[in-house]
Write an enzyme that holds these catalytic residues in place. Structure first.
Site, mmCIF file in Angstrom:
data_model
loop_
_atom_site.group_PDB
_atom_site.id
_atom_site.type_symbol
_atom_site.label_atom_id
_atom_site.label_comp_id
_atom_site.label_asym_id
_atom_site.label_seq_id
_atom_site.Cartn_x
_atom_site.Cartn_y
_atom_site.Cartn_z
ATOM 1 N NE ARG A 36 40.067 35.148 12.442
ATOM 2 C CZ ARG A 36 39.731 34.123 13.366
ATOM 3 N NH1 ARG A 36 39.457 34.451 14.689
ATOM 4 N NH2 ARG A 36 40.087 32.816 13.001
ATOM 5 C CE LYS A 83 48.177 53.376 0.309
ATOM 6 N NZ LYS A 83 49.175 53.920 -0.768
ATOM 7 C CD GLU A 136 56.297 62.520 1.361
ATOM 8 O OE1 GLU A 136 55.316 62.442 0.568
ATOM 9 O OE2 GLU A 136 56.871 61.282 1.014
ATOM 10 C CE LYS A 151 48.048 59.460 3.498
ATOM 11 N NZ LYS A 151 49.311 58.763 3.878
ATOM 12 C CD GLU A 195 47.423 54.100 -4.038
ATOM 13 O OE1 GLU A 195 47.619 54.768 -2.812
ATOM 14 O OE2 GLU A 195 48.296 53.361 -4.647
ATOM 15 N NE ARG A 239 45.731 56.416 0.665
ATOM 16 C CZ ARG A 239 45.626 56.082 1.902
ATOM 17 N NH1 ARG A 239 44.471 55.442 1.984
ATOM 18 N NH2 ARG A 239 46.541 55.907 2.492
ATOM 19 C CG ASN A 242 51.596 57.275 -5.058
ATOM 20 O OD1 ASN A 242 52.065 57.198 -3.967
ATOM 21 N ND2 ASN A 242 50.965 56.391 -5.509
ATOM 22 C CG HIS A 287 56.015 59.208 -3.885
ATOM 23 N ND1 HIS A 287 55.826 60.529 -3.925
ATOM 24 C CD2 HIS A 287 56.085 58.794 -2.453
ATOM 25 C CE1 HIS A 287 55.920 60.768 -2.445
ATOM 26 N NE2 HIS A 287 56.045 59.785 -1.606
ATOM 27 C CG HIS A 342 58.905 54.800 -5.103
ATOM 28 N ND1 HIS A 342 57.681 54.615 -5.394
ATOM 29 C CD2 HIS A 342 58.987 55.257 -3.767
ATOM 30 C CE1 HIS A 342 56.738 54.770 -4.413
ATOM 31 N NE2 HIS A 342 57.597 55.396 -3.455
ATOM 32 C CG HIS A 357 60.120 57.805 1.083
ATOM 33 N ND1 HIS A 357 59.858 57.311 -0.218
ATOM 34 C CD2 HIS A 357 59.120 58.490 1.154
ATOM 35 C CE1 HIS A 357 58.515 57.445 -0.625
ATOM 36 N NE2 HIS A 357 58.229 58.511 0.368
HETATM 37 P P1 NAD Z 1 61.695 55.886 10.634
HETATM 38 O O1 NAD Z 1 60.592 55.559 11.436
HETATM 39 O O2 NAD Z 1 62.649 54.810 10.385
HETATM 40 O O3 NAD Z 1 62.311 57.059 11.615
HETATM 41 C C1 NAD Z 1 63.391 58.019 11.134
HETATM 42 C C2 NAD Z 1 64.749 57.880 12.505
HETATM 43 O O4 NAD Z 1 64.048 58.833 13.281
HETATM 44 C C3 NAD Z 1 64.558 56.619 13.114
HETATM 45 O O5 NAD Z 1 66.151 56.324 13.352
HETATM 46 C C4 NAD Z 1 63.886 56.644 14.429
HETATM 47 O O6 NAD Z 1 64.359 55.942 15.484
HETATM 48 C C5 NAD Z 1 64.204 58.121 14.649
HETATM 49 N N1 NAD Z 1 63.233 59.121 15.276
HETATM 50 C C6 NAD Z 1 62.021 58.897 15.118
HETATM 51 N N2 NAD Z 1 61.443 60.028 15.857
HETATM 52 C C7 NAD Z 1 62.332 60.633 16.549
HETATM 53 C C8 NAD Z 1 62.309 61.822 17.465
HETATM 54 N N3 NAD Z 1 61.156 62.347 17.726
HETATM 55 N N4 NAD Z 1 63.599 62.213 17.843
HETATM 56 C C9 NAD Z 1 64.728 61.598 17.154
HETATM 57 N N5 NAD Z 1 64.747 60.456 16.428
HETATM 58 C C10 NAD Z 1 63.547 60.299 16.172
HETATM 59 O O7 NAD Z 1 61.544 56.714 9.504
HETATM 60 P P2 NAD Z 1 60.152 57.736 8.918
HETATM 61 O O8 NAD Z 1 60.605 58.478 7.715
HETATM 62 O O9 NAD Z 1 59.395 58.189 10.173
HETATM 63 O O10 NAD Z 1 59.130 56.806 8.113
HETATM 64 C C11 NAD Z 1 59.442 55.925 6.888
HETATM 65 C C12 NAD Z 1 58.695 54.615 6.917
HETATM 66 O O11 NAD Z 1 57.210 54.968 6.946
HETATM 67 C C13 NAD Z 1 59.172 53.706 5.637
HETATM 68 O O12 NAD Z 1 59.049 52.383 6.087
HETATM 69 C C14 NAD Z 1 57.804 53.860 4.595
HETATM 70 O O13 NAD Z 1 57.513 53.101 3.841
HETATM 71 C C15 NAD Z 1 56.767 54.461 5.569
HETATM 72 N N6 NAD Z 1 55.746 55.141 5.105
HETATM 73 C C16 NAD Z 1 54.319 54.701 5.264
HETATM 74 C C17 NAD Z 1 53.430 55.452 4.633
HETATM 75 C C18 NAD Z 1 51.697 55.005 5.066
HETATM 76 O O14 NAD Z 1 51.200 55.539 4.594
HETATM 77 N N7 NAD Z 1 51.657 53.980 5.846
HETATM 78 C C19 NAD Z 1 53.712 56.655 4.131
HETATM 79 C C20 NAD Z 1 54.873 57.044 4.038
HETATM 80 C C21 NAD Z 1 55.894 56.396 4.589
HETATM 81 MG MG MG Z 2 56.218 59.233 0.517
#
Ligand code: NAD
Ligand code: MG
Length: 324
Positions: A119, A141, A183, A225, A235, A239, A243, A246, A250, A264
């Protein structure tokens, strides 16, 4: 080092931003721990590149590494179950702390696991991609995906601390760095024209990871942010500003098919240019601003509308948008 506070009453927390912070993780994490056990959830890439540095920095604590394959597939029931099982096997309890050490995939998966494990237990973010440092690690999030779509199962669950070491970005592939930069540009376009102007002058230094430039870009993005999240944590209104670009983005991502052809952030870069062009057509923004955005994307080598010709079929994109 710069510190940005996310003001959410008793759920407030700090984001520490700066160079070489990973090696000092013990010093940053220890004040937040209720017990000395720490589970670190990471992916194979991050573990191989930076796992030893973090493990050494936390050597005074009892650490348990959970290493998952890299990739969006991990944000699934199977990925969640694997993390939770590992925590149960290691006998973690609610006073122990779970650390997300990776990009947004690890952050979203680990945050959701922390929110439901017994929990809810202590959670800390150590984001390692530019996207996760400026976006996904801030704001609480967390989510996994299922067959009905992305991020549909999750929780708002705030960390106790975010530790953003800009030095780890040096190992990030260039495409991933630029995806995160989209971003950053977005924050410049959300009513902060000074920041946009600064990016327009210094974007190349940010992308070259010049220490002062990247730290300023991450800190300013986090401040924006944090402010928006503090106004509207769940949101219900403002918030949604986050987007920007986006809805178009998307739709492009859905059309490209989530297999890595269009990241993305790449879709957001193109989507922001589309959003500005669309607003100008509706008479809601000046053509001058469309040109400013396009020129900035061009000069920093970011993806633009002209790079997405094969995806630009209006009926198809509108179909995706109606599901968003
Ligand atoms: P990711 O976590 O897949 O990382 C991208 C790639 O980089 C992966 O292959 C990872 O292994 C590699 N990597 C990470 N750090 C590294 C480093 N320092 N050196 C070399 N390689 C490295 O992708 P991301 O773009 O970080 O995140 C995308 C995700 O985030 C999506 O699932 C998206 O939905 C989510 N997201 C969430 C929010 C939120 O508010 N929670 C906001 C935006 C995006
Ligand atoms: Mg985004």
């Amino acid at each position: 080092m710069t510190s940005v506070t996310v003001n959410l009453g008793e759920r407030s927390y700090d984001i520490a931003i700066g160079e070489d912070l990973l090696g000092r993780a013990g010093e940053f994490l220890t004040p937040h721990l209720k017990a000395s056990r720490v589970a670190i959830v990471t992916d194979e890439n991050v573990h191989a590149l930076h796992g030893a540095t973090l493990a050494a920095a936390l050597s005074k604590l009892e650490t348990h590494m959970i290493v998952r394959p890299a990739g969006e597939d991990q944000k699934s029931f199977a990925g969640l179950e694997a993390v939770l099982e590992s925590l149960f096997r290691a006998g973690f309890d609610r006073n122990d702390t779970i650390v997300a050490f990776g990009g947004g995939v690890i952050g979203d998966l680990t945050g959701f696991a922390a929110s439901v494990y017994k929990r809810g237990c202590q959670f800390i973010q150590i984001p390692t991609t530019l996207l996760s440092q400026v976006d996904s690690s801030v704001g609480g999030k967390t989510a996994i995906n299922n067959q009905f779509g992305k991020n549909l199962i999750g929780a708002f669950y705030q960390p106790k601390l975010v530790l953003a070491d800009t030095t780890v970005l040096k190992t990030l592939p260039e495409r991933e760095l630029k995806a995160g930069y989209a971003e950053v540009v977005k924050y410049g376009l959300l009513g902060d024209s000074d920041f946009f102007g600064w990016l327009d002058a210094n974007g190349a230094d940010v992308l070259a990871l010049k220490p002062e430039a990247i730290a300023h870009a991450v800190a300013t993005s986090c401040k924006t942010k944090a402010r928006i999240v503090a106004e509207d944590e769940l949101e219900h209104g403002s918030r949604a500003l986050l987007n920007l670009g986006h809805t178009f983005g998307h739709a492009l991502e859905a059309e490209a098919g989530y297999q890595g052809d269009l990241l993305h952030g790449e879709a957001v870069s193109i989507g922001m240019e589309m959003a500005f062009a669309f607003s100008a057509q509706l008479g809601l923004c000046r053509q001058k601003d469309v040109t400013l955005v396009s020129n900035h994307l061009e000069k920093t080598g970011m993806p633009q509308i002209k790079d997405a010709a094969s995806l630009l079929r209006p009926e198809v994109l509108l179909g995706h948008m109606s599901q968003d």
